[in-house]
Design a protein around this motif. Structure first.
Motif, short mmCIF file in Angstrom:
data_model
loop_
_atom_site.label_atom_id
_atom_site.label_comp_id
_atom_site.label_asym_id
_atom_site.label_seq_id
_atom_site.Cartn_x
_atom_site.Cartn_y
_atom_site.Cartn_z
N ILE A 7 36.78 37.92 49.09
CA ILE A 7 35.65 38.40 48.27
C ILE A 7 35.53 37.58 46.99
N ALA A 10 34.19 34.04 47.86
CA ALA A 10 32.78 34.11 48.23
C ALA A 10 31.91 34.42 47.02
N SER A 11 32.42 35.22 46.09
CA SER A 11 31.61 35.53 44.91
C SER A 11 31.42 34.30 44.02
N ASN A 113 27.60 33.30 51.79
CA ASN A 113 28.63 33.88 50.94
C ASN A 113 28.48 35.39 50.83
N ALA A 114 27.25 35.87 50.79
CA ALA A 114 27.02 37.32 50.75
C ALA A 114 27.50 37.96 52.05
N VAL A 117 31.25 38.41 51.89
CA VAL A 117 31.59 39.58 51.09
C VAL A 117 31.38 40.85 51.90
N ASP A 118 30.26 40.92 52.61
CA ASP A 118 29.96 42.11 53.41
C ASP A 118 30.99 42.30 54.53
N ARG A 121 34.34 43.40 53.07
CA ARG A 121 34.25 44.81 52.70
C ARG A 121 34.37 45.70 53.93
#
Length: 134
Positions: A7, A10-11, A113-114, A117-118, A121
């Protein structure tokens, strides 16, 4: 790599791609801004990214913004109020095709990248669910 590490990395990518999108949008917004020949033209912005070493968590960061040429391009527009005595004005040297290509690349990079993160999560939530059921 841990879920939180993914995360975090990727952020950093999302941040760089967002800055890239901002730079491209500025370039596109100013591509038709006219200047007199005794002024500098709008200077296109280009994001310079660099890696963050793995000892600092990894990822990427914006190292700076490179600026394009202030010379621009001279266009003959004798009816323009900013035209010089020879009828020329200065426009920024921003190529719309190149900027649109960069826009698509930056947008896809941000989306990728989003998605990381998804997915990270979701995997973390799945691990918590497994822990609850055990």
């Amino acid at each position: 790599m841990t879920t939180f590490g993914a995360i975090g990395i990727a952020s950093t990518g999302m941040t760089v791609h967002r800055k890239w999108l901002d730079a491209v949008s500025d370039n596109l917004a100013n591509q038709n801004t006219v200047y007199s020949t005794d002024e500098e033209a709008y200077r296109a912005k280009y994001v310079v990214a660099t890696e963050i070493g793995s000892e600092n968590g990894g990822g990427v960061q914006v190292a700076g913004i490179a600026l394009g040429s202030a010379e621009g391009r001279l266009v003959y527009e004798p009816t323009n109020p900013l035209a010089d005595e020879d009828g020329y004005v200065r426009y920024p040297d921003v190529d719309m095709a190149s900027q649109m290509t960069q826009l698509i690349i930056a947008q896809r990079g941000y989306q990728a990248n989003a998605a990381v993160v998804d997915r990270a999560r979701a995997s973390y939530e799945a691990a918590l669910q497994i822990g609850r059921n055990a």
